[in-house]
Write a protein that holds these residues in place. Sequence first.
Motif, PDB file in Angstrom:
ATOM      1  N   SER A  57       3.632  -5.331  -7.533  1.00  0.00           N
ATOM      2  CA  SER A  57       2.579  -4.840  -8.415  1.00  0.00           C
ATOM      3  C   SER A  57       1.808  -3.683  -7.768  1.00  0.00           C
ATOM      4  CB  SER A  57       1.609  -5.975  -8.756  1.00  0.00           C
ATOM      5  OG  SER A  57       0.555  -5.514  -9.580  1.00  0.00           O
ATOM      6  N   LEU A  58       1.647  -3.760  -6.444  1.00  0.00           N
ATOM      7  CA  LEU A  58       0.941  -2.691  -5.732  1.00  0.00           C
ATOM      8  C   LEU A  58       1.740  -1.394  -5.745  1.00  0.00           C
ATOM      9  CD1 LEU A  58      -0.484  -4.594  -2.611  1.00  0.00           C
ATOM     10  CD2 LEU A  58      -1.803  -3.606  -4.487  1.00  0.00           C
ATOM     11  N   VAL A  59       3.029  -1.480  -5.449  1.00  0.00           N
ATOM     12  CA  VAL A  59       3.847  -0.272  -5.352  1.00  0.00           C
ATOM     13  C   VAL A  59       4.206   0.273  -6.727  1.00  0.00           C
ATOM     14  CG1 VAL A  59       4.777  -0.973  -3.122  1.00  0.00           C
ATOM     15  CG2 VAL A  59       6.008  -1.598  -5.203  1.00  0.00           C
ATOM     16  N   ARG A  60       3.967  -0.501  -7.777  1.00  0.00           N
ATOM     17  CA  ARG A  60       4.282  -0.024  -9.124  1.00  0.00           C
ATOM     18  C   ARG A  60       3.306   1.060  -9.570  1.00  0.00           C
ATOM     19  NH1 ARG A  60       3.000  -1.838 -14.341  1.00  0.00           N
ATOM     20  NH2 ARG A  60       1.744  -3.521 -13.472  1.00  0.00           N
ATOM     21  N   ARG A  61       2.085   1.056  -9.006  1.00  0.00           N
ATOM     22  CA  ARG A  61       1.082   2.073  -9.318  1.00  0.00           C
ATOM     23  C   ARG A  61       0.651   2.737  -8.002  1.00  0.00           C
ATOM     24  NH1 ARG A  61      -0.132  -2.366 -12.437  1.00  0.00           N
ATOM     25  NH2 ARG A  61      -1.424  -3.166 -10.746  1.00  0.00           N
ATOM     26  N   PRO A  62       1.497   3.540  -7.388  1.00  0.00           N
ATOM     27  CA  PRO A  62       1.222   4.043  -6.027  1.00  0.00           C
ATOM     28  C   PRO A  62      -0.023   4.924  -5.923  1.00  0.00           C
ATOM     29  CG  PRO A  62       3.120   5.163  -6.983  1.00  0.00           C
ATOM     30  CD  PRO A  62       2.783   4.042  -7.904  1.00  0.00           C
ATOM     31  N   LEU A  63      -0.228   5.853  -6.877  1.00  0.00           N
ATOM     32  CA  LEU A  63      -1.359   6.761  -6.775  1.00  0.00           C
ATOM     33  C   LEU A  63      -2.683   6.013  -6.894  1.00  0.00           C
ATOM     34  CD1 LEU A  63      -2.487   9.607  -6.541  1.00  0.00           C
ATOM     35  CD2 LEU A  63      -2.249   9.841  -9.029  1.00  0.00           C
ATOM     36  N   ARG A  64      -2.752   5.142  -7.871  1.00  0.00           N
ATOM     37  CA  ARG A  64      -3.991   4.373  -8.085  1.00  0.00           C
ATOM     38  C   ARG A  64      -4.308   3.503  -6.871  1.00  0.00           C
ATOM     39  NH1 ARG A  64      -4.598   0.047 -13.016  1.00  0.00           N
ATOM     40  NH2 ARG A  64      -6.515  -0.970 -12.310  1.00  0.00           N
ATOM     41  N   GLN A  65      -3.307   2.805  -6.382  1.00  0.00           N
ATOM     42  CA  GLN A  65      -3.528   1.910  -5.243  1.00  0.00           C
ATOM     43  C   GLN A  65      -3.808   2.697  -3.962  1.00  0.00           C
ATOM     44  OE1 GLN A  65      -4.075  -0.928  -5.975  1.00  0.00           O
ATOM     45  NE2 GLN A  65      -2.841  -1.548  -7.731  1.00  0.00           N
ATOM     46  N   PHE A  66      -3.202   3.879  -3.832  1.00  0.00           N
ATOM     47  CA  PHE A  66      -3.449   4.695  -2.642  1.00  0.00           C
ATOM     48  C   PHE A  66      -4.894   5.180  -2.613  1.00  0.00           C
ATOM     49  CE2 PHE A  66      -3.418   8.902  -0.526  1.00  0.00           C
ATOM     50  CZ  PHE A  66      -3.079   8.474   0.757  1.00  0.00           C
ATOM     51  N   LEU A  67      -5.430   5.574  -3.774  1.00  0.00           N
ATOM     52  CA  LEU A  67      -6.825   5.998  -3.822  1.00  0.00           C
ATOM     53  C   LEU A  67      -7.761   4.842  -3.489  1.00  0.00           C
ATOM     54  CD1 LEU A  67      -6.753   8.275  -7.006  1.00  0.00           C
ATOM     55  CD2 LEU A  67      -6.842   8.980  -4.607  1.00  0.00           C
ATOM     56  N   LEU A  68      -7.446   3.651  -3.983  1.00  0.00           N
ATOM     57  CA  LEU A  68      -8.234   2.471  -3.625  1.00  0.00           C
ATOM     58  C   LEU A  68      -8.148   2.198  -2.124  1.00  0.00           C
ATOM     59  CD1 LEU A  68      -7.499  -0.029  -6.534  1.00  0.00           C
ATOM     60  CD2 LEU A  68      -9.710   0.968  -5.934  1.00  0.00           C
ATOM     61  N   PHE A  69      -6.948   2.353  -1.587  1.00  0.00           N
ATOM     62  CA  PHE A  69      -6.733   2.140  -0.161  1.00  0.00           C
ATOM     63  C   PHE A  69      -7.584   3.104   0.678  1.00  0.00           C
ATOM     64  CE2 PHE A  69      -4.450   3.484   3.666  1.00  0.00           C
ATOM     65  CZ  PHE A  69      -4.325   2.270   4.341  1.00  0.00           C
ATOM     66  N   LEU A  70      -7.610   4.380   0.289  1.00  0.00           N
ATOM     67  CA  LEU A  70      -8.409   5.368   1.011  1.00  0.00           C
ATOM     68  C   LEU A  70      -9.900   5.033   0.944  1.00  0.00           C
ATOM     69  CD1 LEU A  70      -6.816   8.829   0.152  1.00  0.00           C
ATOM     70  CD2 LEU A  70      -6.717   7.590   2.308  1.00  0.00           C
ATOM     71  N   LEU A  71     -10.359   4.608  -0.222  1.00  0.00           N
ATOM     72  CA  LEU A  71     -11.769   4.254  -0.379  1.00  0.00           C
ATOM     73  C   LEU A  71     -12.139   3.080   0.519  1.00  0.00           C
ATOM     74  CD1 LEU A  71     -14.443   4.701  -1.864  1.00  0.00           C
ATOM     75  CD2 LEU A  71     -13.610   3.154  -3.650  1.00  0.00           C
ATOM     76  N   LEU A  75      -6.933  -4.990   0.437  1.00  0.00           N
ATOM     77  CA  LEU A  75      -8.180  -4.946   1.180  1.00  0.00           C
ATOM     78  C   LEU A  75      -7.950  -5.160   2.676  1.00  0.00           C
ATOM     79  CD1 LEU A  75     -10.268  -6.942  -1.396  1.00  0.00           C
ATOM     80  CD2 LEU A  75     -10.871  -4.661  -0.577  1.00  0.00           C
ATOM     81  N   LEU A  76      -7.057  -6.077   3.005  1.00  0.00           N
ATOM     82  CA  LEU A  76      -6.783  -6.328   4.427  1.00  0.00           C
ATOM     83  C   LEU A  76      -6.165  -5.098   5.080  1.00  0.00           C
ATOM     84  CD1 LEU A  76      -6.758  -8.330   6.767  1.00  0.00           C
ATOM     85  CD2 LEU A  76      -4.494  -9.090   6.002  1.00  0.00           C
ATOM     86  N   ALA A  77      -5.188  -4.488   4.389  1.00  0.00           N
ATOM     87  CA  ALA A  77      -4.556  -3.287   4.950  1.00  0.00           C
ATOM     88  C   ALA A  77      -5.559  -2.146   5.070  1.00  0.00           C
ATOM     89  CB  ALA A  77      -3.380  -2.865   4.066  1.00  0.00           C
ATOM     90  N   GLY A  78      -6.398  -1.963   4.047  1.00  0.00           N
ATOM     91  CA  GLY A  78      -7.376  -0.888   4.077  1.00  0.00           C
ATOM     92  C   GLY A  78      -8.432  -1.089   5.152  1.00  0.00           C
TER      93      GLY A  78
END
Length: 390
Positions: free
Chosen positions: A8-22, A321-324
């Motif tokens: 589910s995370l990799v299915r929306r890479p751009l959205r999840q990447f922006l969340l990850f950066l934040l 959240l853990l990875a970020g």
Amino acid sequence: MIRLAFRSLVRRPLRQFLLFLLIMVTAALPVFILQTAGGLYGGINRAVSPFPILAGAKGSAYQLVLNTVFLRDRPVGNIPFSEMGILKNRGETRAVYPLGFGDNYRGFRLVGTDRALFGYRPVKNKDPWLSLEEGALFQEEGEAVIGSETARLTGLKVGDTFRSVHGSSPKGRAHNHPFRVTGILRPVGGPYDTAIFIDMKDVWEAHGEREPDKREVTALLVVPKGYREAMHLLSAYQENRDVQMVFPSQSVISLYAMVGQTKHFWEIFLASLLAVSLLITLLVLYWSGLSRMKELALLEALGAGKARIRRFLLAEEGMLLLAGSVCGWLSGYGASLLAAHAAAGAAAITMVTTPDWRGALIIPAVTILGTAAGLLPVLLLERKDVSAYL
């Protein structure tokens, strides 16, 4: 469930990447501030610790500490070398070491002293403050022992020779007095890693002080027998017109107090910035969950069940959240190491770089609070009819 959450995370890479950066930036900010502030104060305290008391010429106590402890600024002045004998004979000192400044080699300060300084132990039953990595201590005039950073930055090795110049500027007048390197010191984690130690007699020779009664020193490192003796010394020298007695640690504490209001302001500012950053992260995660209400309702309608949906979101948000937060801690700590490296090259303070365990608390804090925010949409879903979202 973990595999499904990962897909589910990799299915929306751009959205999840922006969340990850934040999330990463939110976690990195407090870690960087904590490490940098703690490293700076730790570095200052470590530099001051080998200097319980300094005796020097009357003038600015801060300038005396800055020049003698941190090897910056110009000396306040000189005091008679005979003052060393007076202090030794008072019966209140365990040791007194001469320090003479005034020359440099390529910007690295020459420190005139006595061989006894290399046996000085600021803490009893521990290693001396200054100990050799290779070579030997100076034995005769014209010999020098250099700090670890001096050796690294100048390329000087045991057996090499150099000539000093007068004053603290590398462009000063050169002395016709060559020195030969006899030893290199182990790192001490402070300003004296950039020092060049020579015999005090060489300082007098270079400045034409050949008559014993006219010899002077820049400062005296005084080691009292105890706290009571230290206070007696301070009291005895308060009325002295030519020599001042300074407690470097007290000067540093006074400096902390002078900038305390500014430090307090920045602490409030940074705490507020952290709170706002964390709040934004939680709101983004909450809104992210709300935008998926139709998807979650469809899963429930297909028979996934509320409990499985909760576990699915818990796994997905928890992984993100853990990875970020872990990457944020690594980024904050890495940035503090870069700051410490920059400070070591541009300032007199060697910052402490040991990881502060309090910074690691940001990982569970962000993970737990963020996951709770991400699960709020599920609680809303449980209170409404599924058909409302389909």
